[in-house]
Design an enzyme around this catalytic site. Sequence first.
Site, PDB file in Angstrom:
ATOM      1  N   LYS A  41       0.838  -1.448  -0.081  1.00  0.00           N
ATOM      2  CA  LYS A  41       0.127   0.098  -0.021  1.00  0.00           C
ATOM      3  C   LYS A  41       0.804   1.270   0.060  1.00  0.00           C
ATOM      4  CE  LYS A  41      -4.516  -1.119   0.346  1.00  0.00           C
ATOM      5  NZ  LYS A  41      -5.411  -0.535  -0.681  1.00  0.00           N
ATOM      6  N   SER A 292       0.648 -10.054  -0.386  1.00  0.00           N
ATOM      7  CA  SER A 292       0.574  -8.242  -0.342  1.00  0.00           C
ATOM      8  C   SER A 292       0.885  -7.593   0.859  1.00  0.00           C
ATOM      9  CB  SER A 292      -0.697  -7.989  -0.911  1.00  0.00           C
ATOM     10  OG  SER A 292      -1.740  -8.660   0.310  1.00  0.00           O
TER      11      SER A 292
END
Length: 318
Positions: A41, A292
């Site tokens: 992110k 992720s």
Amino acid sequence: MENILPVIHRTPMRQSATFNQLTGANLYFKMENLQRTGSFKLRGALNKVMSLTDEEAARGIIAASAGNHAQGVALSAAKRGVKAKIYMPEKTPLAKVNATQSYGAEAVLIGESYQEAYEAAMRDQEENDRAFVHAFDDFDVMAGQGTLALEMMQQAPDLGTIVVPVGGGGLISGIAALIKSIYPGVRVVGVQSSGAAATFNRFTGKGSARLSRVNSIADGIAVKETGMITYPIIQHFVDDMVTVTDAEIALAMVMMLEREKAFVEGAGAAALAAVLCGKLALKGKKAGIIISGGNADVAKFPYYKSLAKPIENLRKIG
């Protein structure tokens, strides 16, 4: 990429003999759990924050996040030297809240899911005219996330498939747009939690694209509706979309820790879960699996392990 290269890590691509043997595939793990802030992110948040004009940045930044975007925004705001206020769901793991605050941002906990946090953040933004850094539905954010795919293809040029966890779709839309423009023969497959499958539902036409509630151990991808900007990109460029259960996600989390000594969160394990549990036809193929993020609550790991037990048989894949 020049906006973010001085700050982000070029995370490694790793192979595992264990997982290759289990799946019959040639898997490459893109370890974004080793990224700064523990998640991909940061890429999108940093690209957006650094793209703001001085006037926009001076008014301060506001955002909503399930946790990982919050940390990315907080670090990005610190790098830019501006204030950030970030709304997160009440059940956000404490590790994510503490990390966000440690970067100097104000954290506000509200609502049961990302959607409620987002709505509160938008009200604040409208009242105070601050720059809003969306968690996924923003072209600058998507472009930042897409740098991950460029790294993957540089590190493993002959990948045939990239498997991507999907929440609001910022990561997969950025990846798919880049991949299909430069490497059109590479398949891009999305993975959603079955407890938060709004994008899967819309993609397959099998259910509602706006959910009344979400329930998943993969809090990072527990989003109630598809993105207005991200979804058309997903529809145009993504090849397939599948779902995984919490038990399957937990299995992937446990196996990554036991076999690879890598601690990953639920969202970070979702793509691997789809491969481990036979949701994708990858036997004999070379695939990139995006891990992720790694910002899970360590105290909850015994619970994740208990969830994985009922599907022990899925470790043996034909």
